[in-house]
Write an enzyme that holds these catalytic residues in place. Structure first.
Site, PDB file in Angstrom:
ATOM      1  CD  GLU A 170      -1.576   2.222   2.056  1.00 58.17           C
ATOM      2  OE1 GLU A 170      -1.212   3.240   1.418  1.00 58.17           O
ATOM      3  OE2 GLU A 170      -1.607   2.152   3.278  1.00 58.17           O
TER       4      GLU A 170
ATOM      5  CB  CYS B 275      -0.895   6.465   2.138  1.00 59.54           C
ATOM      6  SG  CYS B 275      -2.215   5.689   3.093  1.00 59.54           S
TER       7      CYS B 275
END
Length: 687
Positions: free
Chosen positions: A255, A294
C-alpha cells in the site's frame, strides 16, 4: 528519555547495535533511543511459526474475534496515555484520534466480522460445484489459515493505526504477526504493544515487535508467510523484488503513497453545497496529519472556468490554518514527523515548483508557530507551511502526476470536460482514492466507470451524504484499502477479502459424503442420518450434520392454489386464470412457489414445544419445476450446518443457529423446490 525495546521470543529486549535518536517533532528534543540492528530473524520467525501459529490456528473465528474485542476494550481504556505520547509525533488531538481510536476501531470492526464466519478454525467458501452427472463427484473451496507469519513493515505517519489495522486482520485469519514500525515514531507503537502484551489477551507468539531498521527481515520468509508493506512506492518495489520474496513466491501486498486526486464536477459551481464541500475536503486533506497521509489529496482538478474561484476559496481556508505545538490552544496543524521528513519535503516541492508555481505558501519564510512556551521552535522542530501549486498545463507539465510531495502540499489544475478529468486522474498511474464532488448522477456514473480502473476507492461527495461521510482520506475496515499501479497493486482490510489474504484456498474434490464430513457442511446427495426422534426435538448439541427427516406426502389441489391466492393476495395470472396461459411456460394453473415452501414447512415442522425457539430466516430458495394440481410432493429436511451463538449476558439463553437444507420433490422424485432455512435452537448445556 528511554531506550526502546523489542518484543521477540516472548520477552522484551534491547537491540544490539548503536542506538538511533528519536526526536520530538515540535521541539527537536531527544525523547527515545532505538537500537536498529542485531536481530535473529530466523529465531523470531521460527517462534512465530511454531508457537504463535499453532495456537491461533486451533482457535475458531469466533474465538479470535472475541479476542480482538477484548483487546480493543483494553486499549480503549489506555488511550489517554497513547494520546499523551502521540503529541511528540507532531499530531494534534484530531490527528491522533484518527491514528489511535481509528486503529482501535479497526479491532472492533474485525471483531464483529467474526459473525460472517463459522465458529470453526476454517470456512467453506462459495457454492459447491457439481463435477458429475450422477452427483457422486463434486468440489468445494475451503479456506484455512496459513502456517507462517504475517510480516508487517509499516510507515511512520500512523504508528498505531498502521499496526492495528493489519494485525486485526491476520489475527482473525489465524496467523501471528511480526511488526516492524518505521523508526521515527516507533516509540508510540512500542507503547501500544506493551499494553497488548501486558493484557495477556493474545496467545504466546501471536505478536512480536521489531523496533529498528529491519535490515535482513525478509531474508528468512517462506511461502507460508505473508508480507505487507506501507510506505513509498520506490521502497515497496525494492522489497517486492527481494530474492526471498521471488524465490519462495511469498504473497506481498503493498500500500504505497500515491497521487490521489479530488475532482470538482462541472455542475458544482460556486454557491452550490458541492463546491463548498469540495474546498473544505481539500483543505482538510492537505492539513490533516500535516498532509502525511497515503490517502491525502495531491492533485486538485477543477473546471477551467472555476480555477480562480477554487484558488481564492482554498487560499482563504488555508490561511485560517494555525500551525504550532499540538497542545497549544487554537492549533489546527502540527508538525511533520521530523526534520529529515521536512528536508525531503522541501526538496520535493522545489522540484515541483520548477514548472508549477506556488500560489499559496512560502518555502523561504519562517513560520510563527504557536506553543513556544511548550518548546515549539520552527528551526528545531519540523513545521511546514501548507503549499498550493498551480499547473495550468497538466497534460504538458507532468511532474504533478509523477512526483509526490509527502506533506501539506497539493497542486491545482484545470480540465475542460469530464473525459479530460478522467484522463488527468488516471495519469497518476494508480491511486488509493479519488473524490468527485457532484450532484449529477449521470456525470458521476461516467466518471466512475472511466476512473475505476485506476483507483482502489472512489468517493462521490454531495450534500446528501456529507454529514455522515467519513471523508476522502478515511479507509474503512470493511472496504479494501489499496489501489493499482503506483498505489502498490495490493489491498489491506476489505472485510472478508482482507482475512482471506492470510489464508490458503484449496479446491476440495471428492464425494458429497466425504466433503460433508471434512467441511461440516451438508452437501446434497451425501449420506444422511435418520433418527427415531423428530430433529426439532433435539437440542443444538445433539443435532448432527446430515441428520435427516423425511415427511409424509401431500397431493396439491386447485383448492390449495385458490386458498393460498386468497390468503396471500397473490393473484398472478398463472395461479388463478388458466385462460391466460397461451404463450407461457405453463400448461395449466400452477401452484405458487411460496405455497410450496409454506406447505413444505407445514409438513416438516414438529408442532410440539421443544428446543427450537424460532424461525430465524431464509438464506436461499429456488423453485425448479412447476407444480400443477394433482402433483404429490414430499419434503426431505436435513441439518446443513450448525453455528453457535454467544450469550449476550449471564441471563441469556445458550443457543445456536441451525441451517437446514429443504428439498421438495414430486412423485417422480424430481426436485421442485430447494431452500435453506434457519432456526434458532436452544442448547442443552446452559452454562
Amino acid at each position: 528519555m528511554t531506550t526502546l525495546e523489542n518484543y521477540t521470543l516472548g520477552r522484551w529486549t534491547p537491540g544490539a547495535s548503536a542506538p538511533q535518536e528519536l526526536l520530538d517533532a515540535s521541539t527537536g528534543e531527544v525523547i527515545a533511543l532505538a537500537n536498529t540492528e542485531g536481530f535473529d530473524y530466523e529465531a523470531i520467525f521460527h517462534y512465530a511459526r511454531t508457537v504463535g501459529n499453532p495456537a491461533l490456528r486451533k482457535m475458531t473465528f469466533h474465538e479470535r474475534g472475541r479476542m480482538l474485542k477484548a483487546l480493543a476494550l483494553h486499549l480503549m481504556e489506555k488511550k489517554e496515555q497513547f494520546y499523551a505520547l502521540s503529541v511528540r509525533t507532531g499530531a494534534t488531538r484530531a490527528d491522533s484520534w484518527v491514528d489511535i481510536e481509528g486503529g482501535i476501531g479497526n479491532l472492533f470492526a474485525n471483531a464483529s466480522l467474526r459473525r460472517k464466519f463459522p465458529d470453526k478454525p476454517f470456512y467453506v467458501e462459495g457454492e459447491p460445484v457439481g463435477l458429475s452427472k450422477g452427483g457422486t463427484f463434486m468440489a468445494q473451496h475451503l479456506m484455512v489459515p496459513r502456517e507462517g507469519v504475517a510480516v508487517h513493515i509499516n510507515a511512520y505517519n500512523f504508528p498505531v493505526w498502521g499496526m492495528l489495522e493489519k494485525i486485526a486482520v491476520n489475527l482473525l485469519a489465524g496467523m501471528p504477526a511480526v511488526v516492524k514500525p518505521a523508526v521515527p515514531s516507533a516509540y508510540l507503537t512500542e507503547a501500544v504493544v506493551r499494553e497488548i502484551i501486558a493484557s495477556g489477551i493474545l496467545p504466546a507468539g501471536a505478536l512480536q515487535l521489531i523496533v529498528g531498521s529491519g535490515q535482513g527481515i525478509l531474508d528468512h520468509v517462506n511461502y507460508q508467510d505473508v508480507v505487507t508493506f506501507t510506505g513509498s512506492a520506490a521502497t515497496g518495489r525494492k522489497l517486492r523484488a527481494h530474492p526471498r520474496i521471488v524465490e519462495e513466491a511469498v504473497p506481498f501486498t503493498m500500500e504505497a503513497d500515491s497521487l490521489n486526486a479530488a475532482v470538482l464536477g462541472l455542475d458544482a459551481k460556486p454557491g452550490t453545497p458541492e463546491f463548498d464541500l469540495f474546498v473544505k475536503e481539500v483543505r482538510k486533506e492537505m492539513t490533516g496529519k500535516c498532509g502525511q497521509k497515503c490517502t491525502a489529496i495531491r492533485r486538485i482538478l477543477v473546471p477551467e472556468s472555476l480555477i480562480e474561484d477554487v484558488q481564492i476559496a482554498l487560499g482563504k481556508l488555508l490561511s485560517q490554518t494555525t500551525i504550532g505545538h499540538p497542545l497549544a490552544e487554537g492549533v489546527r496543524m502540527g508538525a511533520l514527523a521530523g526534520r529529515e521528513q521536512r528536508q525531503r519535503l522541501r526538496e520535493q516541492v522545489e522540484l515541483l515548483a520548477k514548472n508549477t508555481p506556488i500560489v499559496y505558501g512560502d518555502l523561504d519564510a519562517g513560520l510563527d508557530v504557536l506553543g513556544q512556551d511548550r518548546g515549539a521552535h520552527f528551526e528545531k522542530g519540523a513545521f511546514f507551511s501548507p503549499i498550493l501549486l498551480r499547473n495550468d498545463q497538466p497534460f504538458r507539465n507532468l511532474d504533478s502526476h509523477e512526483l509526490e510531495a509527502f506533506g501539506p502540499v497539493a497542486t491545482l489544475m484545470p480540465y475542460k470536460d469530464t473525459d479530460e478529468a478522467i484522463k488527468l486522474v488516471n495519469m497518476g498511474k494508480g491511486s488509493l482514492v479519488c473524490s468527485l464532488a457532484t450532484n449529477d448522477p449521470r456525470l458521476a456514473q461516467d466518471f466512475v466507470l472511466g476512473a475505476a480502473t485506476h483507483h482502489g476507492r472512489i468517493l462521490v461527495l454531495n450534500e446528501e451524504m456529507a454529514k455522515e461521510s467519513t471523508g476522502h482520506g478515511s479507509p474503512l475496515p470493511l472496504l479494501i484499502h489499496g489501489g493499482p499501479g503506483r498505489a502498490g497493486g495490493g489491498q489491506e482490510m476489505g472485510g472478508m477479502r482482507g482475512v482471506e489474504h492470510f489464508m490458503q484456498r484449496v479446491a476440495l474434490q471428492g464425494s458429497p459424503t466425504m466433503i460433508t464430513a471434512i467441511t461440516e457442511v451438508y452437501q446434497p446427495k451425501a449420506k444422511q442420518i435418520e433418527k427415531d426422534k423428530h430433529p426439532f426435538q433435539h437440542y443444538f448439541e445433539e443435532l448432527e450434520i446430515g441428520q435427516t427427516y423425511v415427511t409424509h406426502r401431500h397431493t396439491v389441489t386447485e383448492a390449495d392454489i385458490s386458498a393460498f391466492a386468497q390468503v396471500s393476495g397473490d393473484n398472478f395470472y398463472a395461479h388463478v386464470d388458466e385462460t391466460s396461459l397461451e404463450g407461457t411456460l405453463f400448461t395449466g394453473r400452477v401452484a405458487h412457489g411460496y405455497y410450496i415452501l409454506s406447505k413444505a414447512a407445514g409438513m416438516f415442522v414438529d408442532p410440539r414445544k421443544g428446543p427450537v425457539l424460532l424461525n430465524y430466516g431464509l438464506d436461499e430458495c429456488r423453485f425448479t419445476k412447476p407444480v400443477y394440481p394433482g402433483t404429490t410432493i414430499g419434503v426431505t429436511l436435513t441439518v446443513k450446518e450448525k453455528i453457535g451463538q454467544e450469550k449476550r449476558d449471564a441471563e441469556d439463553v445458550a443457543k445456536g443457529i441451525v441451517r437446514w437444507y429443504v428439498e421438495v420433490t414430486d412423485q417422480t422424485q424430481e426436485t421442485v423446490a430447494v431452500a435453506t432455512i434457519l432456526t434458532m435452537v436452544k442448547k442443552k448445556n446452559q452454562d
